[in-house]
Design a protein around this motif. Sequence first.
Motif, mmCIF file in Angstrom:
data_model
loop_
_atom_site.group_PDB
_atom_site.id
_atom_site.type_symbol
_atom_site.label_atom_id
_atom_site.label_comp_id
_atom_site.label_asym_id
_atom_site.label_seq_id
_atom_site.Cartn_x
_atom_site.Cartn_y
_atom_site.Cartn_z
ATOM 1 N N GLU A 76 -96.430 53.034 12.594
ATOM 2 C CA GLU A 76 -95.187 53.059 11.897
ATOM 3 C C GLU A 76 -94.395 53.837 10.882
ATOM 4 O O GLU A 76 -93.557 54.674 11.404
ATOM 5 C CB GLU A 76 -94.065 51.746 12.401
ATOM 6 C CG GLU A 76 -94.181 51.225 13.576
ATOM 7 C CD GLU A 76 -94.093 51.970 14.886
ATOM 8 O OE1 GLU A 76 -92.910 52.085 14.327
ATOM 9 O OE2 GLU A 76 -93.974 51.694 15.920
ATOM 10 N N ASP A 111 -100.556 48.535 11.578
ATOM 11 C CA ASP A 111 -99.319 49.081 12.834
ATOM 12 C C ASP A 111 -97.829 49.105 11.509
ATOM 13 O O ASP A 111 -97.783 50.313 12.265
ATOM 14 C CB ASP A 111 -99.418 46.824 13.383
ATOM 15 C CG ASP A 111 -100.434 47.370 14.771
ATOM 16 O OD1 ASP A 111 -100.789 48.571 14.499
ATOM 17 O OD2 ASP A 111 -100.080 46.455 15.014
ATOM 18 N N ASP A 121 -90.431 48.750 7.788
ATOM 19 C CA ASP A 121 -91.833 48.748 8.335
ATOM 20 C C ASP A 121 -92.976 49.009 6.371
ATOM 21 O O ASP A 121 -94.470 48.371 7.220
ATOM 22 C CB ASP A 121 -92.210 50.622 8.394
ATOM 23 C CG ASP A 121 -91.648 50.588 9.642
ATOM 24 O OD1 ASP A 121 -91.340 49.119 10.377
ATOM 25 O OD2 ASP A 121 -91.126 51.561 9.579
ATOM 26 N N LYS A 151 -85.224 51.063 8.813
ATOM 27 C CA LYS A 151 -86.771 50.684 9.355
ATOM 28 C C LYS A 151 -88.087 50.976 8.454
ATOM 29 O O LYS A 151 -89.039 50.681 8.403
ATOM 30 C CB LYS A 151 -86.902 51.477 10.109
ATOM 31 C CG LYS A 151 -87.805 51.438 11.688
ATOM 32 C CD LYS A 151 -87.741 52.067 12.522
ATOM 33 C CE LYS A 151 -88.594 51.688 13.710
ATOM 34 N NZ LYS A 151 -90.055 52.029 13.360
#
Length: 542
Positions: free
Chosen positions: A31, A27, A134, A130
């Motif tokens: 991302e 995941d 991640d 972000k």
Amino acid sequence: MNDLVTNIFLIFGGLGLFLYGMKMMMDGLEELAGNRMRIVIEKATSNRFLGVAVGAVVTVIIQSSTATSVMAVGFINSGLMTLSQAITLIMGAHIGTTMTAHLFSFPGITAFAPMFIFFGIITYLFAKRKTVKDFGFILLGVGVLFFGLSVMGGPLRMFANTEGFQAMLYTFKNPFLAILAGFTFTAIIQSSTAATGILVTLYVQGVDIDFTTAAYLVLGISAGTTITALIASFAGKRESKRAALANLLYISIGVVIFGTLISAAPGIPEFFTRTWHSGATQVAMFYTAFKLALTAAFLPFVKHLAALMYTFIPKRTQWVDAKHLVYIKSDSTATPTVAIEQAYNELKRMGTMALINLELAIEAFLSGDEEKKAGVIEGDSSIKYLNKQITSMLMEMEHIESAADMKRLSTLLYIASDFERIAAHAENIAKYNVRTKKKHKPRLSPIALEELSTMGNDVVQMLSLTLQAFDNPSDEHLQKIFDLEDTVNALDKLYTENHIKRHKTEKSDPRGGVAFVGMVSDLERVADHAKNIAYYFQDRAV
């Protein structure tokens, strides 16, 4: 007994952590680099070798051969990639997924789990950007994955020393049972990485497993990983079923061939045991060698494999037998009056096909279904064929003495042209690109889609009433068609004004706006052609 139960719980708990860590890592990578990976895959269509290389690299990065395969199937459905190109990507994905076995084979690798978890959670919780968050989530996933392996390690070693496990290993000397065990376990947990991780961990923990037995287990694991994609394809389109079946067939043939070679040529297992001292490394190297050899053997025949899939799962279309005349007989010696009646019935059939194609086109537009779009295009081709044949027959008709027959012939030519134009507008509607390529999301707002659906339903109803006029050309029935045409014209004006207002006040995708205006225009033109046909009936020219 209590120790055995505790060890079993620890093994299952460790497996759960391992699978959860894999999901976290996947995941996070999705991302961080998902869109970039899709762009890379999309461009990997120039040749087979590049397709295999990209498939392998992408799978190493995102740590999921299934995810790579799903992306490839998505590009098939959107028309950006052929089935042959997708198969090369899937072959590469199988190679890429073997790299984790090499990682797990390093002694003491699980000792780094706490460090990965610590730095991962700190980065994920406190980073502002972000991309950094991640990356922290990926580190956390790697740590949880390794921690799951470490939790399983000790219990697996103790469990392997039990009489039951040793008896099981003895039964695995039968190649069929070993392959079946690897296949079944992988199909249940739906992860070849987890299955090979457990096998490699057994070696790392010092469990004595005969290499030949391990090789058969690896073959079974390779076959088992195809089941997840096959099951997922049941709810998908036919193209995804073809890709999943090609994956299963490709691996199954390899398992049979390599399983036979290992049994018939003892020198193959001996090569791996002589070349690498560590049992874990031997398994990892065999896993990679098997996938590389299988790809090398099948790569020249990718197009043949894809063609075979279309034999097993042929293209489904309602227009397979449409390109022929039902009522008009080419060798008929019928009088002009009878021949015109035959053309009349053929036109009614042509109009029914145009109605079906319009309904399919609206569904294709709203859903973005590529198979429905292909069906519309094929339907338009069939309708064009009928138009050409009917028109040719009517134009070549001789010895027409009746003025009524001549007028009716002329009217049928106009109706044939109207139905052909309706089919052309349906094809336009199906081809509008109203959904994004990457996430398949609509480029139009829910309100805009609802407006188009409403207008489409009215036009379909209008065309349906027009076809009913072939059997019931009463004034009352024809008035319903004219009333609906007024409604469609009003909707055309209203929805266009609504669209302009939304465009001024809301952020919108320009391509969605073009599709909206184009579809409204095409639906309005279909209504015009249906009205034309109704006028012919009103004038009693048919």
